[in-house]
Motif scaffolding. Structure first.
Motif, PDB file in Angstrom:
ATOM      1  N   ALA A  56     -15.321  23.327 122.385  1.00  0.00           N
ATOM      2  CA  ALA A  56     -14.471  23.812 121.294  1.00  0.00           C
ATOM      3  C   ALA A  56     -15.048  25.073 120.668  1.00  0.00           C
ATOM      4  O   ALA A  56     -16.257  25.250 120.572  1.00  0.00           O
ATOM      5  N   LEU A  57     -14.156  25.936 120.220  1.00  0.00           N
ATOM      6  CA  LEU A  57     -14.511  27.298 119.838  1.00  0.00           C
ATOM      7  C   LEU A  57     -13.870  27.651 118.504  1.00  0.00           C
ATOM      8  O   LEU A  57     -12.797  27.166 118.168  1.00  0.00           O
ATOM      9  N   ASP A  58     -14.539  28.507 117.734  1.00  0.00           N
ATOM     10  CA  ASP A  58     -13.954  29.124 116.549  1.00  0.00           C
ATOM     11  C   ASP A  58     -13.447  30.501 116.950  1.00  0.00           C
ATOM     12  O   ASP A  58     -14.041  31.158 117.809  1.00  0.00           O
ATOM     13  N   THR A  63       0.655  36.725 108.162  1.00  0.00           N
ATOM     14  CA  THR A  63       0.224  35.527 107.436  1.00  0.00           C
ATOM     15  C   THR A  63       1.157  34.375 107.751  1.00  0.00           C
ATOM     16  O   THR A  63       0.719  33.255 108.041  1.00  0.00           O
ATOM     17  N   TRP A  64       2.448  34.624 107.710  1.00  0.00           N
ATOM     18  CA  TRP A  64       3.431  33.593 108.032  1.00  0.00           C
ATOM     19  C   TRP A  64       3.278  33.141 109.486  1.00  0.00           C
ATOM     20  O   TRP A  64       3.317  31.953 109.790  1.00  0.00           O
ATOM     21  N   SER A  65       3.063  34.088 110.370  1.00  0.00           N
ATOM     22  CA  SER A  65       2.883  33.773 111.787  1.00  0.00           C
ATOM     23  C   SER A  65       1.657  32.880 112.003  1.00  0.00           C
ATOM     24  O   SER A  65       1.688  31.950 112.817  1.00  0.00           O
ATOM     25  N   ALA A  66       0.580  33.140 111.273  1.00  0.00           N
ATOM     26  CA  ALA A  66      -0.623  32.308 111.382  1.00  0.00           C
ATOM     27  C   ALA A  66      -0.319  30.887 110.922  1.00  0.00           C
ATOM     28  O   ALA A  66      -0.774  29.908 111.520  1.00  0.00           O
ATOM     29  N   TRP A  67       0.466  30.762 109.878  1.00  0.00           N
ATOM     30  CA  TRP A  67       0.849  29.434 109.386  1.00  0.00           C
ATOM     31  C   TRP A  67       1.649  28.690 110.451  1.00  0.00           C
ATOM     32  O   TRP A  67       1.418  27.511 110.715  1.00  0.00           O
ATOM     33  N   VAL A  68       2.599  29.367 111.089  1.00  0.00           N
ATOM     34  CA  VAL A  68       3.405  28.748 112.142  1.00  0.00           C
ATOM     35  C   VAL A  68       2.521  28.333 113.317  1.00  0.00           C
ATOM     36  O   VAL A  68       2.720  27.275 113.911  1.00  0.00           O
ATOM     37  N   SER A  69       1.509  29.122 113.643  1.00  0.00           N
ATOM     38  CA  SER A  69       0.609  28.796 114.752  1.00  0.00           C
ATOM     39  C   SER A  69      -0.093  27.470 114.544  1.00  0.00           C
ATOM     40  O   SER A  69      -0.464  26.795 115.502  1.00  0.00           O
ATOM     41  N   GLN A  70      -0.285  27.077 113.289  1.00  0.00           N
ATOM     42  CA  GLN A  70      -0.923  25.791 113.002  1.00  0.00           C
ATOM     43  C   GLN A  70      -0.121  24.626 113.572  1.00  0.00           C
ATOM     44  O   GLN A  70      -0.674  23.564 113.805  1.00  0.00           O
ATOM     45  N   LEU A  71       1.150  24.819 113.775  1.00  0.00           N
ATOM     46  CA  LEU A  71       1.984  23.761 114.326  1.00  0.00           C
ATOM     47  C   LEU A  71       1.631  23.446 115.772  1.00  0.00           C
ATOM     48  O   LEU A  71       1.910  22.364 116.253  1.00  0.00           O
ATOM     49  N   PHE A  72       0.994  24.398 116.455  1.00  0.00           N
ATOM     50  CA  PHE A  72       0.706  24.248 117.879  1.00  0.00           C
ATOM     51  C   PHE A  72      -0.742  23.866 118.186  1.00  0.00           C
ATOM     52  O   PHE A  72      -1.053  23.526 119.317  1.00  0.00           O
ATOM     53  N   HIS A 101      -3.871  25.010 124.832  1.00  0.00           N
ATOM     54  CA  HIS A 101      -5.212  24.846 124.261  1.00  0.00           C
ATOM     55  C   HIS A 101      -5.161  24.236 122.860  1.00  0.00           C
ATOM     56  O   HIS A 101      -5.997  24.543 122.012  1.00  0.00           O
ATOM     57  N   ALA A 102      -4.226  23.344 122.640  1.00  0.00           N
ATOM     58  CA  ALA A 102      -3.998  22.771 121.311  1.00  0.00           C
ATOM     59  C   ALA A 102      -5.231  22.103 120.720  1.00  0.00           C
ATOM     60  O   ALA A 102      -5.397  22.060 119.499  1.00  0.00           O
ATOM     61  N   HIS A 103      -6.130  21.585 121.552  1.00  0.00           N
ATOM     62  CA  HIS A 103      -7.284  20.829 121.061  1.00  0.00           C
ATOM     63  C   HIS A 103      -8.619  21.550 121.302  1.00  0.00           C
ATOM     64  O   HIS A 103      -9.671  20.944 121.140  1.00  0.00           O
ATOM     65  N   ASP A 104      -8.570  22.821 121.676  1.00  0.00           N
ATOM     66  CA  ASP A 104      -9.782  23.542 122.080  1.00  0.00           C
ATOM     67  C   ASP A 104     -10.399  24.419 120.996  1.00  0.00           C
ATOM     68  O   ASP A 104     -11.413  25.065 121.238  1.00  0.00           O
ATOM     69  N   PHE A 105      -9.797  24.444 119.819  1.00  0.00           N
ATOM     70  CA  PHE A 105     -10.304  25.289 118.743  1.00  0.00           C
ATOM     71  C   PHE A 105     -10.631  24.453 117.519  1.00  0.00           C
ATOM     72  O   PHE A 105      -9.929  23.508 117.203  1.00  0.00           O
ATOM     73  N   ARG A 106     -11.711  24.833 116.829  1.00  0.00           N
ATOM     74  CA  ARG A 106     -12.096  24.136 115.604  1.00  0.00           C
ATOM     75  C   ARG A 106     -11.505  24.844 114.391  1.00  0.00           C
ATOM     76  O   ARG A 106     -10.810  24.243 113.594  1.00  0.00           O
ATOM     77  N   ARG A 107     -11.812  26.101 114.246  1.00  0.00           N
ATOM     78  CA  ARG A 107     -11.322  26.900 113.120  1.00  0.00           C
ATOM     79  C   ARG A 107     -10.852  28.252 113.630  1.00  0.00           C
ATOM     80  O   ARG A 107     -11.461  28.815 114.535  1.00  0.00           O
ATOM     81  N   ILE A 108      -9.781  28.734 113.027  1.00  0.00           N
ATOM     82  CA  ILE A 108      -9.253  30.049 113.369  1.00  0.00           C
ATOM     83  C   ILE A 108      -9.093  30.837 112.077  1.00  0.00           C
ATOM     84  O   ILE A 108      -8.363  30.417 111.169  1.00  0.00           O
ATOM     85  N   ALA A 109      -9.796  31.954 111.986  1.00  0.00           N
ATOM     86  CA  ALA A 109      -9.682  32.848 110.836  1.00  0.00           C
ATOM     87  C   ALA A 109      -8.896  34.078 111.270  1.00  0.00           C
ATOM     88  O   ALA A 109      -9.193  34.684 112.300  1.00  0.00           O
ATOM     89  N   VAL A 110      -7.892  34.430 110.484  1.00  0.00           N
ATOM     90  CA  VAL A 110      -7.062  35.593 110.768  1.00  0.00           C
ATOM     91  C   VAL A 110      -7.267  36.599 109.640  1.00  0.00           C
ATOM     92  O   VAL A 110      -7.075  36.268 108.466  1.00  0.00           O
ATOM     93  N   LEU A 111      -7.690  37.798 109.990  1.00  0.00           N
ATOM     94  CA  LEU A 111      -7.869  38.869 109.013  1.00  0.00           C
ATOM     95  C   LEU A 111      -6.637  39.756 109.021  1.00  0.00           C
ATOM     96  O   LEU A 111      -6.328  40.406 110.028  1.00  0.00           O
TER      97      LEU A 111
END
Length: 122
Positions: free
Chosen positions: A40-42, A85-94, A68-78
């Motif tokens: 798992a990766l950040d 910002t909205w797109s990052a929120w939607v990505s959380q669904l996947f 790769h729904a289960h392959d990431f621990r944390r994702i930070a978007v700058l």
């Protein structure tokens, strides 16, 4: 064009100009390699200099996120862009990862490091 940096547990990607499918494929190769050998990766996505992205990148991102729904621990978007910002929120669904949006890089990196440190504590 993208720039990448990585450690065992972190992949950081900075996008400059238009984010193309070739750029996304480069990102995918890096992430697939890191996941295969380190688990798992950040992720740190710096999109502050991104001018836009092609439609094929959006489609590839959806496919990749589901694969790769289960392959990431944390994702930070700058970003300071509300659409991203909205797109990052939607990505959380996947993905199972915790996703947060930041405007300050040091805050994003601190948040990612805190997650890694908490995993190291027994």
């Amino acid at each position: 064009m993208i720039s990448t940096e990585h450690t065992d547990r972190l992949a950081a990607i900075t996008v400059f100009g238009e984010f193309t499918l070739a750029d996304y494929k480069e990102f995918e190769e890096l992430v697939n390699y890191k996941i295969q050998f380190n688990g798992a990766l950040d992720l740190l996505f710096d999109l502050r200099e991104m001018a836009g992205f092609t439609l094929d990148v959006a489609w590839e991102e959806i496919k990749f996120s589901r694969q790769h729904a289960h392959d990431f621990r944390r994702i930070a978007v700058l970003t300071e862009d509300q659409w991203l910002t909205w797109s990052a929120w939607v990505s959380q669904l996947f993905v199972d990862a915790e996703v947060r949006v930041f405007s300050d890089e040091s805050e994003a990196r601190s948040w990612l490091a805190a997650g890694e440190a908490s995993e190291a504590v027994p």
